[in-house]
Scaffold this motif. Sequence first.
Motif, PDB file in Angstrom:
ATOM      1  N   GLN A  88      23.834  16.090 -13.635  1.00  0.00           N
ATOM      2  CA  GLN A  88      23.389  17.271 -12.893  1.00  0.00           C
ATOM      3  C   GLN A  88      22.781  18.308 -13.838  1.00  0.00           C
ATOM      4  N   MET A  89      23.404  18.505 -14.990  1.00  0.00           N
ATOM      5  CA  MET A  89      22.874  19.462 -15.971  1.00  0.00           C
ATOM      6  C   MET A  89      21.491  19.038 -16.466  1.00  0.00           C
ATOM      7  N   VAL A  90      21.330  17.740 -16.727  1.00  0.00           N
ATOM      8  CA  VAL A  90      20.056  17.240 -17.249  1.00  0.00           C
ATOM      9  C   VAL A  90      18.936  17.467 -16.238  1.00  0.00           C
ATOM     10  N   PHE A  91      19.169  17.123 -14.979  1.00  0.00           N
ATOM     11  CA  PHE A  91      18.114  17.305 -13.977  1.00  0.00           C
ATOM     12  C   PHE A  91      17.885  18.780 -13.660  1.00  0.00           C
ATOM     13  N   SER A  92      18.919  19.587 -13.713  1.00  0.00           N
ATOM     14  CA  SER A  92      18.740  21.035 -13.534  1.00  0.00           C
ATOM     15  C   SER A  92      17.898  21.610 -14.657  1.00  0.00           C
ATOM     16  N   ASP A  93      18.171  21.153 -15.871  1.00  0.00           N
ATOM     17  CA  ASP A  93      17.408  21.605 -17.034  1.00  0.00           C
ATOM     18  C   ASP A  93      15.941  21.196 -16.898  1.00  0.00           C
ATOM     19  N   LEU A  94      15.705  19.965 -16.464  1.00  0.00           N
ATOM     20  CA  LEU A  94      14.333  19.507 -16.269  1.00  0.00           C
ATOM     21  C   LEU A  94      13.612  20.367 -15.234  1.00  0.00           C
ATOM     22  N   ALA A  95      14.271  20.654 -14.128  1.00  0.00           N
ATOM     23  CA  ALA A  95      13.647  21.460 -13.072  1.00  0.00           C
ATOM     24  C   ALA A  95      13.365  22.881 -13.555  1.00  0.00           C
ATOM     25  N   ARG A  96      14.329  23.455 -14.254  1.00  0.00           N
ATOM     26  CA  ARG A  96      14.201  24.841 -14.711  1.00  0.00           C
ATOM     27  C   ARG A  96      13.106  24.994 -15.765  1.00  0.00           C
ATOM     28  N   LYS A  97      12.973  24.004 -16.642  1.00  0.00           N
ATOM     29  CA  LYS A  97      12.041  24.112 -17.760  1.00  0.00           C
ATOM     30  C   LYS A  97      10.789  23.256 -17.575  1.00  0.00           C
ATOM     31  N   ALA A  98      10.540  22.807 -16.384  1.00  0.00           N
ATOM     32  CA  ALA A  98       9.432  21.875 -16.128  1.00  0.00           C
ATOM     33  C   ALA A  98       8.086  22.424 -16.582  1.00  0.00           C
ATOM     34  N   SER A  99       7.827  23.686 -16.331  1.00  0.00           N
ATOM     35  CA  SER A  99       6.516  24.238 -16.672  1.00  0.00           C
ATOM     36  C   SER A  99       6.300  24.321 -18.178  1.00  0.00           C
ATOM     37  N   ARG A 100       7.370  24.240 -18.955  1.00  0.00           N
ATOM     38  CA  ARG A 100       7.249  24.312 -20.415  1.00  0.00           C
ATOM     39  C   ARG A 100       7.186  22.928 -21.067  1.00  0.00           C
ATOM     40  N   ARG A 101       7.297  21.891 -20.280  1.00  0.00           N
ATOM     41  CA  ARG A 101       7.228  20.523 -20.809  1.00  0.00           C
ATOM     42  C   ARG A 101       5.764  20.112 -20.933  1.00  0.00           C
ATOM     43  N   PRO A 102       5.460  19.268 -21.921  1.00  0.00           N
ATOM     44  CA  PRO A 102       4.068  18.822 -22.075  1.00  0.00           C
ATOM     45  C   PRO A 102       3.627  17.995 -20.874  1.00  0.00           C
ATOM     46  N   PRO A 103       2.366  18.077 -20.510  1.00  0.00           N
ATOM     47  CA  PRO A 103       1.889  17.338 -19.332  1.00  0.00           C
ATOM     48  C   PRO A 103       1.969  15.819 -19.510  1.00  0.00           C
ATOM     49  N   SER A 104       2.039  15.357 -20.736  1.00  0.00           N
ATOM     50  CA  SER A 104       2.096  13.911 -20.983  1.00  0.00           C
ATOM     51  C   SER A 104       3.530  13.439 -21.244  1.00  0.00           C
ATOM     52  N   LEU A 105       4.489  14.158 -20.736  1.00  0.00           N
ATOM     53  CA  LEU A 105       5.905  13.859 -20.948  1.00  0.00           C
ATOM     54  C   LEU A 105       6.248  12.434 -20.510  1.00  0.00           C
ATOM     55  N   ILE A 106       6.928  11.700 -21.373  1.00  0.00           N
ATOM     56  CA  ILE A 106       7.421  10.378 -21.010  1.00  0.00           C
ATOM     57  C   ILE A 106       8.810  10.601 -20.432  1.00  0.00           C
ATOM     58  N   MET A 107       8.878  10.570 -19.115  1.00  0.00           N
ATOM     59  CA  MET A 107      10.064  10.996 -18.381  1.00  0.00           C
ATOM     60  C   MET A 107      11.326  10.243 -18.787  1.00  0.00           C
ATOM     61  N   ALA A 108      11.283   8.924 -18.804  1.00  0.00           N
ATOM     62  CA  ALA A 108      12.483   8.143 -19.108  1.00  0.00           C
ATOM     63  C   ALA A 108      13.003   8.467 -20.510  1.00  0.00           C
ATOM     64  N   ALA A 109      12.113   8.585 -21.467  1.00  0.00           N
ATOM     65  CA  ALA A 109      12.525   8.891 -22.836  1.00  0.00           C
ATOM     66  C   ALA A 109      13.141  10.286 -22.918  1.00  0.00           C
ATOM     67  N   TRP A 110      12.503  11.265 -22.270  1.00  0.00           N
ATOM     68  CA  TRP A 110      13.026  12.624 -22.310  1.00  0.00           C
ATOM     69  C   TRP A 110      14.405  12.697 -21.647  1.00  0.00           C
ATOM     70  N   LEU A 111      14.533  12.071 -20.506  1.00  0.00           N
ATOM     71  CA  LEU A 111      15.809  12.092 -19.788  1.00  0.00           C
ATOM     72  C   LEU A 111      16.907  11.384 -20.569  1.00  0.00           C
ATOM     73  N   HIS A 112      16.575  10.281 -21.211  1.00  0.00           N
ATOM     74  CA  HIS A 112      17.566   9.560 -22.008  1.00  0.00           C
ATOM     75  C   HIS A 112      18.069  10.440 -23.147  1.00  0.00           C
ATOM     76  N   ARG A 113      17.153  11.059 -23.858  1.00  0.00           N
ATOM     77  CA  ARG A 113      17.538  11.938 -24.975  1.00  0.00           C
ATOM     78  C   ARG A 113      18.322  13.148 -24.475  1.00  0.00           C
ATOM     79  N   ALA A 114      17.857  13.758 -23.402  1.00  0.00           N
ATOM     80  CA  ALA A 114      18.544  14.930 -22.852  1.00  0.00           C
ATOM     81  C   ALA A 114      19.961  14.572 -22.411  1.00  0.00           C
ATOM     82  N   ALA A 115      20.118  13.415 -21.772  1.00  0.00           N
ATOM     83  CA  ALA A 115      21.442  12.971 -21.332  1.00  0.00           C
ATOM     84  C   ALA A 115      22.358  12.727 -22.531  1.00  0.00           C
TER      85      ALA A 115
END
Length: 108
Positions: free
Chosen positions: A53-80
Amino acid sequence: MTVMKNDLTLFRLYVEEQNEAAFAELVHRHLNMVWGVSRRITRDDDLAKDVAQMVFSDLARKASRRPPSLIMAAWLHRAASLAARKCVRTYVRRGERERKAMYLLFNP
């Protein structure tokens, strides 16, 4: 017939149009992986759910600051992984403080 969008397209839809359905699809696609990473590190089902829940909340909150070419699975794995490790450290430190407080309380 529905067309499956890739993660990058869904992420851009969420960032640019605040499309909640796009974000929900990202969560649906990656929740098991995020929970699994968290579960392996925390070894606790409930704590792993909290981390996810924290990881997805963080993604939603900071989405506009993420690079447009974000590799979602890699970012989520590292964040988790990082969030789960932080939760474990916090849990261990809290336990140490509580044990110390109990010792001081009963051994003046």
